[in-house]
Design a protein around this motif. Structure first.
Motif, PDB file in Angstrom:
ATOM      1  N   MET A  21       0.814  -1.218   0.000  1.00 17.36           N
ATOM      2  CA  MET A  21       0.000   0.000   0.000  1.00 17.36           C
ATOM      3  C   MET A  21       0.847   1.268   0.000  1.00 17.36           C
ATOM      4  N   ILE A  22       2.063   1.169   0.533  1.00 13.79           N
ATOM      5  CA  ILE A  22       2.899   2.369   0.621  1.00 13.79           C
ATOM      6  C   ILE A  22       3.811   2.526  -0.589  1.00 13.79           C
ATOM      7  N   GLU A  23       3.964   1.466  -1.391  1.00  8.32           N
ATOM      8  CA  GLU A  23       4.877   1.499  -2.542  1.00  8.32           C
ATOM      9  C   GLU A  23       4.623   2.652  -3.514  1.00  8.32           C
ATOM     10  N   PRO A  24       3.347   3.010  -3.824  1.00  9.99           N
ATOM     11  CA  PRO A  24       3.138   4.095  -4.796  1.00  9.99           C
ATOM     12  C   PRO A  24       3.678   5.446  -4.351  1.00  9.99           C
ATOM     13  N   ILE A  25       3.850   5.648  -3.042  1.00  7.63           N
ATOM     14  CA  ILE A  25       4.345   6.943  -2.576  1.00  7.63           C
ATOM     15  C   ILE A  25       5.740   6.853  -1.963  1.00  7.63           C
ATOM     16  N   LYS A  26       6.270   5.633  -1.773  1.00  5.13           N
ATOM     17  CA  LYS A  26       7.618   5.465  -1.223  1.00  5.13           C
ATOM     18  C   LYS A  26       8.220   4.181  -1.786  1.00  5.13           C
ATOM     19  N   ASP A  27       9.254   4.348  -2.619  1.00  6.33           N
ATOM     20  CA  ASP A  27       9.921   3.179  -3.188  1.00  6.33           C
ATOM     21  C   ASP A  27      10.682   2.421  -2.104  1.00  6.33           C
ATOM     22  N   SER A  28      10.621   1.119  -2.152  1.00  2.00           N
ATOM     23  CA  SER A  28      11.380   0.240  -1.257  1.00  2.00           C
ATOM     24  C   SER A  28      11.220   0.620   0.215  1.00  2.00           C
ATOM     25  N   PRO A  29       9.996   0.578   0.732  1.00  3.36           N
ATOM     26  CA  PRO A  29       9.811   0.872   2.159  1.00  3.36           C
ATOM     27  C   PRO A  29      10.517  -0.178   3.014  1.00  3.36           C
ATOM     28  N   SER A  30      10.928   0.224   4.211  1.00  5.46           N
ATOM     29  CA  SER A  30      11.634  -0.677   5.119  1.00  5.46           C
ATOM     30  C   SER A  30      10.646  -1.659   5.755  1.00  5.46           C
ATOM     31  N   HIS A  31      10.806  -2.942   5.457  1.00  8.92           N
ATOM     32  CA  HIS A  31       9.928  -3.951   6.050  1.00  8.92           C
ATOM     33  C   HIS A  31      10.121  -4.015   7.564  1.00  8.92           C
ATOM     34  N   TRP A  32      11.335  -3.772   8.025  1.00 10.39           N
ATOM     35  CA  TRP A  32      11.597  -3.804   9.461  1.00 10.39           C
ATOM     36  C   TRP A  32      10.864  -2.662  10.160  1.00 10.39           C
ATOM     37  N   ASN A  33      10.905  -1.450   9.576  1.00 12.33           N
ATOM     38  CA  ASN A  33      10.171  -0.329  10.164  1.00 12.33           C
ATOM     39  C   ASN A  33       8.669  -0.600  10.179  1.00 12.33           C
ATOM     40  N   LEU A  34       8.175  -1.207   9.113  1.00 11.54           N
ATOM     41  CA  LEU A  34       6.745  -1.519   9.055  1.00 11.54           C
ATOM     42  C   LEU A  34       6.380  -2.562  10.096  1.00 11.54           C
ATOM     43  N   PHE A  35       7.252  -3.563  10.295  1.00  8.96           N
ATOM     44  CA  PHE A  35       6.964  -4.575  11.319  1.00  8.96           C
ATOM     45  C   PHE A  35       6.999  -3.958  12.711  1.00  8.96           C
ATOM     46  N   LYS A  36       7.989  -3.098  12.980  1.00  8.71           N
ATOM     47  CA  LYS A  36       8.057  -2.456  14.293  1.00  8.71           C
ATOM     48  C   LYS A  36       6.792  -1.639  14.566  1.00  8.71           C
ATOM     49  N   VAL A  55      -2.117   4.605  16.268  1.00  6.60           N
ATOM     50  CA  VAL A  55      -0.672   4.596  16.524  1.00  6.60           C
ATOM     51  C   VAL A  55       0.101   4.053  15.332  1.00  6.60           C
ATOM     52  N   ARG A  56      -0.378   2.971  14.736  1.00  8.39           N
ATOM     53  CA  ARG A  56       0.381   2.330  13.652  1.00  8.39           C
ATOM     54  C   ARG A  56       0.552   3.238  12.440  1.00  8.39           C
ATOM     55  N   PRO A  57      -0.532   3.798  11.858  1.00  3.05           N
ATOM     56  CA  PRO A  57      -0.304   4.694  10.716  1.00  3.05           C
ATOM     57  C   PRO A  57       0.549   5.904  11.063  1.00  3.05           C
ATOM     58  N   TYR A  58       0.435   6.386  12.299  1.00  2.00           N
ATOM     59  CA  TYR A  58       1.250   7.526  12.721  1.00  2.00           C
ATOM     60  C   TYR A  58       2.732   7.156  12.717  1.00  2.00           C
ATOM     61  N   LEU A  59       3.070   6.004  13.302  1.00  2.00           N
ATOM     62  CA  LEU A  59       4.473   5.583  13.373  1.00  2.00           C
ATOM     63  C   LEU A  59       5.039   5.288  11.989  1.00  2.00           C
ATOM     64  N   ILE A  60       4.220   4.683  11.126  1.00  2.00           N
ATOM     65  CA  ILE A  60       4.685   4.398   9.767  1.00  2.00           C
ATOM     66  C   ILE A  60       4.958   5.701   9.012  1.00  2.00           C
ATOM     67  N   ALA A  61       4.066   6.671   9.176  1.00  2.00           N
ATOM     68  CA  ALA A  61       4.270   7.967   8.524  1.00  2.00           C
ATOM     69  C   ALA A  61       5.557   8.616   9.006  1.00  2.00           C
TER      70      ALA A  61
END
Length: 297
Positions: A21-36, A55-61
């Motif tokens: 879902m985040i790929e269109p606005i950010k190439d190669s997102p960090s899977h580790w950051n997303l898991f955290k 909390v989750r969408p805020y931290l991912i942003a």
């Protein structure tokens, strides 16, 4: 142990689905950051109740450097896919119980009808997903036109947020993305169901449950998990106990014990992981509580 591993894997699966879902606005997102962010976000839900969802969408942003509004849109998309899976499982559970249980005909008919209604709900979710695929690119323009039709003008800040919301729906603009998200969602709930199947093997009372019966249990319990009392849970334990007693013939005392352990493994397991990751990232529980109030509406 197998259940614990599968449940942790399901959280990582959620992170991989969010990456789509985040790929269109950010190439190669960090899977580790997303898991955290996923682990911390679900920890917040357990400890704070449904308000912790923010909390989750805020931290991912924050970690990926993308607008918060885009991640709210991603969270909305994820909810639609999860509702699709839960409603589909719940519909299957109602139809299965209605067609196999020795219950009065009226109750059996009511359950089967409810199952088909739930199936209709799943179809509606699919229509929403394909509707987003068809029209999400025009969301900003269409909403702006509707607002102007009422003689109103949006301030620049609201226009920017509306545009960010539209950008967050980019993941639904191609059919391949919609199908990838659907595949990840099916895999996600398959892993969760496998976790419950492994869990039941640990108890003599439930070791003989078939795959279909396990899916019935997951369908009911997934609905029960919607009711989340901070730190206590609530719905998942009650629904689990009722299903085990009424449908599978487990004694009340044993069903209650199993249900508490289900809640501990399925819901509480992520809490120590989330708290460690939060503390490592400099976040405290008080900060998690204040995140929602800090976000500018």
């Amino acid at each position: 142990l197998a259940t614990a591993v599968l449940m942790i894997l399901s959280y990582y699966g959620r992170a991989l689905r969010w990456a789509v879902m985040i790929e269109p606005i950010k190439d190669s997102p960090s899977h580790w950051n997303l898991f955290k962010a996923t682990a911390i976000g679900f920890t917040a839900v357990v400890l704070l109740g449904r308000p912790g969802e923010i909390v989750r969408p805020y931290l991912i942003a924050q970690s990926e450097g993308v607008p918060f509004t885009t991640q709210l849109a991603a969270w909305f998309i994820e909810r639609v896919y999860d509702i699709l899976m839960v409603v589909g499982l719940f519909g299957f559970a109602l139809v299965y119980v209605g067609s196999t249980s020795d219950i009065p005909r009226a109750a059996r008919l009511a359950m089967e009808t409810g199952g088909w209604v739930a199936g209709l709900g799943a179809v509606i979710c699919l229509m929403v997903l394909f509707g987003l695929h068809r029209y999400s690119g025009d969301l900003h323009r269409r909403l702006s036109e509707i607002i102007r039709a009422f003689g109103m003008e949006l301030p620049e800040s609201a226009e920017a947020k509306l545009q960010a919301l539209s950008d967050g729906l980019h993941a639904t603009r191609t059919l391949s993305s919609v199908l990838r998200l659907l595949a990840w969602s099916i895999l996600e709930w398959g892993v969760i169901s496998a976790g419950y199947a492994a869990f039941f093997r640990a108890f003599p009372e439930t070791a003989g449950l078939s795959l279909a019966q396990t899916l019935v249990y997951v369908g009911f319990v997934a609905f029960g998990s919607i009711i989340q009392i901070p730190g206590i849970g609530g719905g998942i334990q009650v629904v689990s106990t009722v299903v085990l007693v009424e449908f599978f013939g487990v004694s009340l005392a044993r069903a209650t014990g199993i249900s508490i352990l289900v809640w501990a493994v399925a819901m509480l397991l992520v809490v120590p992981i989330g708290l460690v990751l939060a503390l490592h990232g400099g976040l405290k529980l008080a900060k998690l509580k204040s995140i929602a109030s800090e976000i500018e509406p």
